[in-house]
Design a protein around this motif. Sequence first.
Motif, PDB file in Angstrom:
ATOM      1  N   ARG A 187       0.752  -1.171  -0.028  1.00 46.44           N
ATOM      2  CA  ARG A 187      -0.048  -0.179  -0.008  1.00 46.44           C
ATOM      3  C   ARG A 187       0.771   1.256   0.007  1.00 46.44           C
ATOM      4  N   HIS A 210       2.249   1.878  -3.553  1.00 45.54           N
ATOM      5  CA  HIS A 210       1.442   2.040  -4.615  1.00 45.54           C
ATOM      6  C   HIS A 210       0.900   3.817  -4.001  1.00 45.54           C
ATOM      7  N   ARG A 267       0.654  -7.450  -3.381  1.00 46.64           N
ATOM      8  CA  ARG A 267      -0.634  -7.078  -2.896  1.00 46.64           C
ATOM      9  C   ARG A 267      -1.737  -8.427  -2.573  1.00 46.64           C
ATOM     10  N   LEU A 319     -10.247  -4.703  -0.472  1.00 51.07           N
ATOM     11  CA  LEU A 319      -9.532  -3.921  -1.348  1.00 51.07           C
ATOM     12  C   LEU A 319     -10.205  -2.592  -1.335  1.00 51.07           C
ATOM     13  N   ARG A 343      -6.856  -9.056  -9.667  1.00 53.99           N
ATOM     14  CA  ARG A 343      -5.913  -8.085 -10.286  1.00 53.99           C
ATOM     15  C   ARG A 343      -6.349  -7.045 -11.197  1.00 53.99           C
ATOM     16  N   GLN A 348      -7.956  -4.747  -8.938  1.00 60.52           N
ATOM     17  CA  GLN A 348      -6.896  -3.490  -8.508  1.00 60.52           C
ATOM     18  C   GLN A 348      -6.723  -2.726  -9.682  1.00 60.52           C
TER      19      GLN A 348
END
Length: 496
Positions: free
Chosen positions: A305, A308, A361, A377, A408, A411
């Motif tokens: 996190r 990102h 992740r 998420l 994914r 994400q």
Amino acid sequence: MRRGWGLRARMAGSYVLVTAAAVIVVEAVVLIVVVPGLLGGGQQDARVLVAGLTAREIASNAGERAAQLGRLPDVAQFPLGDRNLHLLPGQAQLTADGAEVRIPYTAEAQEGSAPMSMALLADPSGRIVTSSYPARYPVGGEIDAGVLAKLKTNPKGYGAEGREVLWSVVPVSVIRADARDVVGLVYVQIPVAAKIKASGRRGTTVWDGLSGQLGLGLLVLLGALPVGAVFGLLSTRRLLGRLRSLADSTDAVAAGDYERRVPVAGDDEVARLETGFNRMAERLAEAMATERALAGAGERARIARELHDSISQDLFSLRLLAGGLRRALPEGSPMHPRVEAMERTVTGTLREMQALLLELRPVALRGAGLIPALDELARAYRDRLGIPVETELEPVGLDPAAEPALLRVAQEALANAVKHARPSTVVVRLADAGGGRIELSVRDDGAGFDPDRAADRHGMGLGLMRERVAELGGELRVESAPDRGTTVRATLGPVA
């Protein structure tokens, strides 16, 4: 060091070329304005004036002589023309001061169709009293009646240009007892085709008019070249040093030296690059140190996190700044190679960071199914970034092998929405689409974009999502328009 000096030399050379081009353009514009005047009617107007001044000077001298004699002087008393001056038909010559024209004495008739430079003194009836060209205009001959008519309508004198000669007629006056009597006239002509040249140092040819202008322009150009070179070297010295330091530091960070920093100077585009580089290096160093110190699964998720939320964004901003600087530079600028190298290095680092995030992740999926992972998420985006992310998740019959790919996809779609669209709400939906097909959609109400330019906007993100869905035999669709939000739909076929 040699490459830096070569870049300085090329930039200084560009300043010299620009300075020289500016001087040449200004000189060309001036010549375009000046030359027509020198080649056109301006010169003829000047010759008409010169002819008139010459006629007035002769008439004044003749008037003084007539006042002494009580009559017009004859050819012996007032000869016209210089016997030592030899001009051919069609030629003319100015006096040393350029104010009058010199009149030759021509005793023999000249061959050729062009007229001669000449002067005549006549009485009021037009009979020639003395002539500078007796071979063609002898004493006792008559002046053209049209010339006399012009003098009568313009008693103070008349000058004009014809098809072959520029001529002037001026009366010869004698003052007697407060009265002015006209006792004769003076006629002077200059060939139209004559290229008048001065007998002294002054000239009135086209080249005479241009030589001063061209000489001044040449002096300005010669003075501007060294000034442009010095200015180019001095003005680029500091900028090139900053770019060199930034490029070297970028290479060092790419090689693993996360402690490298660059000084920030000013508030220009390069300063923004320097600030972004330092921020990226600091956060990357902190993240790498934290990753080495912590090995637990929960800490890996936190590191993901952090990477990102901070470093990936800084890398993306730094790449945009580098790209903007590259596009802002003039075409063919010698700074392009270093800026492009910087942009390529940042792009490569950003791709490596994205790969690291993909590895870190998906830990939450290992202990639960797709629905809890999607809820986690969405909650992470709400808690960490303050972005309203809603979920509409239905239990579906999905192959467990497909769950990581869909996670994914979610994400990447959420990251793109937050990074590009600035939405007020994002909705993640998982539902049964009928016929055994499963649909995952991520919808935002943000800025939207043109799907035909998706590669320019999102880089590899959409391509990777399509590849993951295609490997599962599914289909990925992107629905978007400017200012109308974006919806990413991943549809998978029925479970075998």
